[in-house]
Design a protein around this motif. Structure first.
Motif, PDB file in Angstrom:
ATOM      1  N   SER A  49       0.693  -1.211   0.042  1.00  0.00           N
ATOM      2  CA  SER A  49       0.103  -0.163   0.009  1.00  0.00           C
ATOM      3  C   SER A  49       0.763   1.302  -0.217  1.00  0.00           C
ATOM      4  N   VAL A  50       1.918   1.170   0.723  1.00  0.00           N
ATOM      5  CA  VAL A  50       2.830   2.182   0.823  1.00  0.00           C
ATOM      6  C   VAL A  50       3.570   2.425  -0.356  1.00  0.00           C
ATOM      7  N   ILE A  51       4.058   1.521  -1.069  1.00  0.00           N
ATOM      8  CA  ILE A  51       4.706   1.522  -2.283  1.00  0.00           C
ATOM      9  C   ILE A  51       3.892   2.011  -3.458  1.00  0.00           C
ATOM     10  N   SER A  52       2.433   1.775  -3.500  1.00  0.00           N
ATOM     11  CA  SER A  52       1.578   1.933  -4.481  1.00  0.00           C
ATOM     12  C   SER A  52       1.022   3.491  -4.319  1.00  0.00           C
ATOM     13  N   ALA A  53       1.017   3.890  -2.877  1.00  0.00           N
ATOM     14  CA  ALA A  53       0.882   5.166  -2.975  1.00  0.00           C
ATOM     15  C   ALA A  53       1.563   6.267  -3.861  1.00  0.00           C
ATOM     16  N   ALA A  54       2.923   5.627  -4.115  1.00  0.00           N
ATOM     17  CA  ALA A  54       3.686   6.628  -5.033  1.00  0.00           C
ATOM     18  C   ALA A  54       2.988   6.337  -6.412  1.00  0.00           C
ATOM     19  N   MET A  55       2.387   5.521  -6.724  1.00  0.00           N
ATOM     20  CA  MET A  55       1.596   5.321  -8.232  1.00  0.00           C
ATOM     21  C   MET A  55       0.841   6.915  -8.382  1.00  0.00           C
ATOM     22  N   LEU A  56      -0.094   7.270  -7.275  1.00  0.00           N
ATOM     23  CA  LEU A  56      -0.887   8.605  -7.484  1.00  0.00           C
ATOM     24  C   LEU A  56      -0.244   9.699  -7.668  1.00  0.00           C
ATOM     25  N   SER A  57       0.938   9.807  -7.076  1.00  0.00           N
ATOM     26  CA  SER A  57       1.753  11.092  -7.250  1.00  0.00           C
ATOM     27  C   SER A  57       2.320  11.016  -8.503  1.00  0.00           C
ATOM     28  N   THR A  58       2.989   9.901  -9.003  1.00  0.00           N
ATOM     29  CA  THR A  58       3.801   9.898 -10.168  1.00  0.00           C
ATOM     30  C   THR A  58       2.951  10.338 -11.450  1.00  0.00           C
ATOM     31  N   PHE A  59       1.542  10.312 -11.426  1.00  0.00           N
ATOM     32  CA  PHE A  59       0.561  10.902 -12.359  1.00  0.00           C
ATOM     33  C   PHE A  59       0.863  12.210 -12.550  1.00  0.00           C
ATOM     34  N   ALA A  60       0.802  12.654 -11.259  1.00  0.00           N
ATOM     35  CA  ALA A  60       1.006  14.357 -11.430  1.00  0.00           C
ATOM     36  C   ALA A  60       2.234  14.726 -11.862  1.00  0.00           C
ATOM     37  N   ALA A  61       3.164  13.903 -11.297  1.00  0.00           N
ATOM     38  CA  ALA A  61       4.684  14.099 -11.615  1.00  0.00           C
ATOM     39  C   ALA A  61       4.951  14.198 -13.196  1.00  0.00           C
ATOM     40  N   VAL A  62       4.177  13.042 -13.786  1.00  0.00           N
ATOM     41  CA  VAL A  62       4.787  12.924 -15.269  1.00  0.00           C
ATOM     42  C   VAL A  62       4.106  14.184 -16.072  1.00  0.00           C
ATOM     43  N   VAL A  63       2.680  14.486 -15.521  1.00  0.00           N
ATOM     44  CA  VAL A  63       1.959  15.396 -16.207  1.00  0.00           C
ATOM     45  C   VAL A  63       2.807  16.957 -15.807  1.00  0.00           C
ATOM     46  N   VAL A  64       3.223  17.288 -14.923  1.00  0.00           N
ATOM     47  CA  VAL A  64       3.904  18.429 -14.694  1.00  0.00           C
ATOM     48  C   VAL A  64       5.165  18.735 -15.197  1.00  0.00           C
ATOM     49  N   SER A  65       5.812  17.640 -15.161  1.00  0.00           N
ATOM     50  CA  SER A  65       7.545  17.495 -15.406  1.00  0.00           C
ATOM     51  C   SER A  65       7.953  18.148 -16.461  1.00  0.00           C
ATOM     52  N   GLY A  66       6.927  17.957 -17.752  1.00  0.00           N
ATOM     53  CA  GLY A  66       7.418  18.619 -19.002  1.00  0.00           C
ATOM     54  C   GLY A  66       7.270  20.118 -18.692  1.00  0.00           C
ATOM     55  N   HIS A  67       6.106  20.615 -18.096  1.00  0.00           N
ATOM     56  CA  HIS A  67       6.034  22.110 -18.023  1.00  0.00           C
ATOM     57  C   HIS A  67       7.139  22.804 -17.080  1.00  0.00           C
ATOM     58  N   LEU A  68       7.478  21.842 -15.967  1.00  0.00           N
ATOM     59  CA  LEU A  68       8.684  22.370 -15.090  1.00  0.00           C
ATOM     60  C   LEU A  68       9.895  22.514 -15.930  1.00  0.00           C
ATOM     61  N   SER A  69      10.097  21.416 -16.975  1.00  0.00           N
ATOM     62  CA  SER A  69      11.319  21.550 -17.820  1.00  0.00           C
ATOM     63  C   SER A  69      11.208  22.822 -18.611  1.00  0.00           C
ATOM     64  N   ASP A  70      10.317  22.922 -19.240  1.00  0.00           N
ATOM     65  CA  ASP A  70      10.032  24.180 -20.057  1.00  0.00           C
ATOM     66  C   ASP A  70      10.211  25.328 -19.504  1.00  0.00           C
ATOM     67  N   VAL A  71       9.954  25.560 -18.178  1.00  0.00           N
ATOM     68  CA  VAL A  71       9.955  26.736 -17.403  1.00  0.00           C
ATOM     69  C   VAL A  71      11.213  26.903 -16.878  1.00  0.00           C
ATOM     70  N   LEU A  72      11.754  25.948 -15.938  1.00  0.00           N
ATOM     71  CA  LEU A  72      13.077  26.012 -15.106  1.00  0.00           C
ATOM     72  C   LEU A  72      14.236  25.288 -15.642  1.00  0.00           C
ATOM     73  N   GLY A  73      14.092  24.347 -16.430  1.00  0.00           N
ATOM     74  CA  GLY A  73      15.159  23.541 -17.129  1.00  0.00           C
ATOM     75  C   GLY A  73      15.087  22.074 -16.302  1.00  0.00           C
ATOM     76  N   ALA A  74      15.257  21.232 -17.037  1.00  0.00           N
ATOM     77  CA  ALA A  74      15.213  19.940 -16.535  1.00  0.00           C
ATOM     78  C   ALA A  74      16.100  19.728 -15.265  1.00  0.00           C
ATOM     79  N   ALA A  75      17.345  19.890 -15.263  1.00  0.00           N
ATOM     80  CA  ALA A  75      18.258  19.544 -14.366  1.00  0.00           C
ATOM     81  C   ALA A  75      17.733  20.288 -12.938  1.00  0.00           C
ATOM     82  N   ARG A  76      17.294  21.589 -13.164  1.00  0.00           N
ATOM     83  CA  ARG A  76      16.860  22.419 -11.949  1.00  0.00           C
ATOM     84  C   ARG A  76      15.527  21.742 -11.223  1.00  0.00           C
TER      85      ARG A  76
END
Length: 400
Positions: A49-76
């Motif tokens: 259950s604890v490990i799978s809780a991470a699955m929920l937040s990874t959806f958000a992470a994948v969706v926002v990561s591209g936007h973050l990369s465009d604004v801040l840069g991938a490494a930052r």
């Protein structure tokens, strides 16, 4: 005029891989959660259950990561969200019992790991030419696998030295913090080294539809199935080893050593071969290793051999299909294909442990192994189907 592809500065890429290794320790330590939660009165279902809780937040992470990369840069972006990996590791170590607070830290882990795991390959894709991607993806994934495998070994070393298993989580937090600082410092150098920069990284419904209607769909499905195999076996390896009176560190030592050495030493040869045939052969090897876990492991030697087979099969398959996902995507959607590739992986590696833990508690380890074998078989059948389909098309073209 020279036509040789531009080379990434070795020192820069070496530091990039080192930072990736250090951040990966935080995820690797989660393979000790079953042991940690068991020591606090919980069971495999609680750990799942604890490990799978991470699955929920990874959806958000994948969706926002591209936007973050465009604004801040991938490494930052990786550096900022890497702080969550530090917090998650500390939270697992400091939280008493196995209640809802652990689920919260599981969510933090998913956010941090999701952004890092998604943007890492995008950075590589921007640094090298398409022909070089498979090679450099293999080097990156080898560095990450080293970190992932080192996490459980830290726990075994802590136990051998008389320290509690929480010591591994503290060390993972410290390593991740150093990784965060490295990524922050590397940002400007990585931007200067871009040779194949992807102008837009953010995901959209249109780009998603383009990718999923292309041949890139197949490696995206395959990495999800492979994630189920890897997540199901690794997350509960401490329970499997205990059920057969074996030392779980043998699995991680064998798996990690094989995955890393194969990616570092022979991946450059494998990626030059036909990727369809290579993925078929390697997926078959992975399926064979699960059959060994199910029916043949009865000693430390056979346990280690099965882990090595899994490491070679899974490790090299991942490198091959990662390159396929990038290169089979429609023009202009490489970054989006890699985002979806990561999302599929996360669904498998974080989502399947919830089901796996329930299967162990209610039906036993043998049933879990049979389930994992079916998933691996489906993965292999996809590769066989692609080979047969390609041969049929070639035959029709010859007859036309």
């Amino acid at each position: 005029m020279s036509t040789a592809p531009p080379q990434v500065p070795s020192k820069l890429f070496g530091l990039f891989c080192l930072a990736s290794y250090l951040l990966s320790l935080s995820y690797g330590s989660t393979f000790l959660l079953s042991l940690l939660i068991g020591s606090r009165g919980g069971n495999e279902h609680d750990a799942g259950s604890v490990i799978s809780a991470a699955m929920l937040s990874t959806f958000a992470a994948v969706v926002v990561s591209g936007h973050l990369s465009d604004v801040l840069g991938a490494a930052r972006s990786i550096a900022l969200f890497g702080i969550l990996l530090v917090a998650a590791s500390l939270g697992f170590a400091l939280t008493p019992g196995f209640g809802n607070l652990l689920l919260f830290f599981g969510l933090l882990l998913g956010l941090g790991w999701g952004v890092f795991y998604t943007l890492g390959p995008i950075i590589v894709a921007s640094l090298v030419t398409p022909a070089q991607r498979a090679k450099y993806f293999a080097l990156l994934s080898g560095s990450m696998m080293t970190g992932i495998g080192s996490g459980p070994l830290l726990g075994r070393a802590a136990s051998a030295l008389g320290y509690p298993v929480t010591a591994a989580f503290y060390l993972a937090a410290l390593a991740s913090l150093i990784g965060v600082l490295l990524f922050w410092r590397l940002d400007s150098q990585l931007k200067q080294a871009h040779t194949n920069s992807t102008a837009i990284s953010r995901i959209s419904w249109r780009a998603t539809a383009q990718v999923l209607s292309s041949k890139a769909l197949f490696p995206i499905i395959m990495v999800g199935l492979g994630g189920c195999v890897f997540g199901g076996l690794s997350s509960f390896q401490t329970s499997y080893a205990a059920s057969r009176s074996l030392d779980y560190s043998l699995f991680f030592f064998g798996f990690m050593g094989a995955a890393i050495s194969s990616r570092m030493l022979i991946s450059s040869f494998v990626v030059k071969r036909d990727p369809f045939r290579a993925s078929c052969l390697l997926s078959g090897l992975m399926m064979g290793s699960i059959m060994m876990f199910s029916f043949m492991v009865d000693s430390s030697f056979t346990y280690l051999l099965a882990a090595i087979m899994l490491g070679v099969g899974y490790g090299l398959t991942y490198s091959v299909i990662n390159g396929l996902a990038a290169n089979e995507a429609p023009s202009g959607t490489t970054a989006q294909a890699l985002l979806l590739f990561s999302l599929s992986y996360f669904i498998g590696v974080f989502g399947f442990p919830l089901l796996a833990g329930k299967i162990i508690v209610e039906y036993g380890m043998a049933t879990l192994l049979f389930t994992v074998l079916l998933i691996a078989a489906l993965n292999w059948f996809i590769t066989v189907g692609r080979l047969v389909w390609r041969k049929a098309i070639a035959k029709n073209l010859q007859q036309a």
